[in-house]
Motif scaffolding. Sequence first.
Motif, PDB file in Angstrom:
ATOM      1  N   ASP A 131       0.838  -1.195   0.000  1.00 17.65           N
ATOM      2  CA  ASP A 131       0.000   0.000   0.000  1.00 17.65           C
ATOM      3  C   ASP A 131       0.874   1.247   0.000  1.00 17.65           C
ATOM      4  N   GLY A 132       0.235   2.404   0.072  1.00 17.63           N
ATOM      5  CA  GLY A 132       0.989   3.642   0.059  1.00 17.63           C
ATOM      6  C   GLY A 132       1.487   3.983  -1.338  1.00 17.63           C
ATOM      7  N   THR A 133       2.391   4.919  -1.417  1.00 18.95           N
ATOM      8  CA  THR A 133       2.916   5.377  -2.704  1.00 18.95           C
ATOM      9  C   THR A 133       3.908   4.369  -3.267  1.00 18.95           C
ATOM     10  N   LEU A 134       3.679   3.938  -4.502  1.00 17.60           N
ATOM     11  CA  LEU A 134       4.554   2.992  -5.183  1.00 17.60           C
ATOM     12  C   LEU A 134       4.903   3.528  -6.563  1.00 17.60           C
ATOM     13  N   PRO A 135       6.098   3.241  -7.071  1.00 17.18           N
ATOM     14  CA  PRO A 135       6.426   3.613  -8.447  1.00 17.18           C
ATOM     15  C   PRO A 135       5.441   2.965  -9.423  1.00 17.18           C
ATOM     16  N   SER A 136       5.165   3.639 -10.528  1.00 16.69           N
ATOM     17  CA  SER A 136       4.161   3.146 -11.474  1.00 16.69           C
ATOM     18  C   SER A 136       4.545   1.814 -12.103  1.00 16.69           C
ATOM     19  N   THR A 137       5.831   1.497 -12.094  1.00 17.08           N
ATOM     20  CA  THR A 137       6.299   0.271 -12.757  1.00 17.08           C
ATOM     21  C   THR A 137       6.338  -0.932 -11.824  1.00 17.08           C
ATOM     22  N   CYS A 138       5.905  -0.775 -10.573  1.00 11.96           N
ATOM     23  CA  CYS A 138       6.015  -1.896  -9.645  1.00 11.96           C
ATOM     24  C   CYS A 138       4.677  -2.178  -8.980  1.00 11.96           C
ATOM     25  N   ASP A 139       4.578  -3.346  -8.355  1.00 10.64           N
ATOM     26  CA  ASP A 139       3.354  -3.782  -7.685  1.00 10.64           C
ATOM     27  C   ASP A 139       3.500  -3.807  -6.172  1.00 10.64           C
ATOM     28  N   ALA A 140       4.720  -3.697  -5.677  1.00  7.59           N
ATOM     29  CA  ALA A 140       4.968  -3.693  -4.240  1.00  7.59           C
ATOM     30  C   ALA A 140       6.366  -3.140  -3.998  1.00  7.59           C
ATOM     31  N   MET A 141       6.649  -2.846  -2.744  1.00  8.59           N
ATOM     32  CA  MET A 141       7.981  -2.370  -2.376  1.00  8.59           C
ATOM     33  C   MET A 141       8.563  -3.329  -1.340  1.00  8.59           C
ATOM     34  N   LEU A 142       9.716  -3.893  -1.657  1.00  6.93           N
ATOM     35  CA  LEU A 142      10.456  -4.669  -0.674  1.00  6.93           C
ATOM     36  C   LEU A 142      11.108  -3.691   0.287  1.00  6.93           C
ATOM     37  N   MET A 143      10.774  -3.842   1.547  1.00  5.72           N
ATOM     38  CA  MET A 143      11.219  -2.905   2.563  1.00  5.72           C
ATOM     39  C   MET A 143      12.314  -3.519   3.428  1.00  5.72           C
TER      40      MET A 143
END
Length: 358
Positions: free
Chosen positions: A52-64
């Motif tokens: 959730d939250g802000t993600l780059p348009s080219t991705c589906d999730a952010m590995l944190m």
Amino acid sequence: IKFTKNAFHSKSLYRFKSTVVDIHSHFLPYSWPDFSKKYGDKDGKWPWMRHDGTLPSTCDAMLMLGDSDFRPVQSRCWNMSQRIEDMDRDGIDCQIISNTPILFQYHRPIEQTIAVARHFNDHALEMVSESNGRLVTLAQVPLQDTDAACEEASRAMKTGHHGIQIGNHVGPMDLDADKLVAFLHHCADDNIPVLVHPWDMFGVDRMEKYMMAWTVGMPAETHLSIVAMILSGAFDRLPKSLKLCFAHGGGAFAFLLPRLENAYLHRDIARGNASMPPSHYVDRFSVDSAVFGTDSLDLLVKTMGAERVMLGSDYPYPLGEQRVGNLVREAFTKNVLTESQRDQILGENALRFWGIKH
């Protein structure tokens, strides 16, 4: 695992008599347990997936990593149906998936690393269970503890994995350390193939810009590991039955082997404990084909021999081969590879090395 080729060949531009196997691809589950909540952050921040939250348009999730963005990722990391669609597009019969190295967690207390390894190993088998054998898995191990690593490697093989992926070092210990040589000896004794992947690159404070930790640091890490094993005499101490493969074409090794050989021949302090010159050891390990240029692949095959090179893509990450297998096929059309060499690299070597039935 025995798999049957699907009818995807009718849709693909690539039709070969031989089975095509991609040995180097990565996965991330959609989510996993909150290890931070369970174990705390005393030994460093834990990786997790943010959807959730802000993600780059080219991705589906952010590995944190804790509260920090580590890497944008696409759903191909966990969506096996989407992965197989890409395999059909590229003419790939079978793909070996292994974890993303940030999940290794070698720096933590051993009981935590064991729990993490078992969770992701068991989850990986679940992820590929409906693929009709087209997807197979490599396991991870708690490499900082030899006994625990050996135990998990053997357990993973019994549960259905086809080998092990390890990082190329554990903190300051390179692969020539006695503890890691002992683990590799266990893998040889139990016929467990091993993929070595660079990670936790040295000199990152000088490579913070432009992804140089990946484009410069990773090839250097892999070269360092191979050279350490050669000059320390580790290969002399290990049985020739060990199945060992280095990712990314062995890093800088093929290009720098003549320099290493020259140093061995002309400076006694450069020989270490190796019983033979460095070129003598190229038959002790394999590499993948992820070198991204036909001239580089030509050098790699001339250095290693086609029988020790296997198709590897680094899928699904942006620095991997975008259309898996295109480099090897292009090398054939340019007469860089013979038909026999092409078929060896595309799949014949992998079927034998990883014990995949077809």
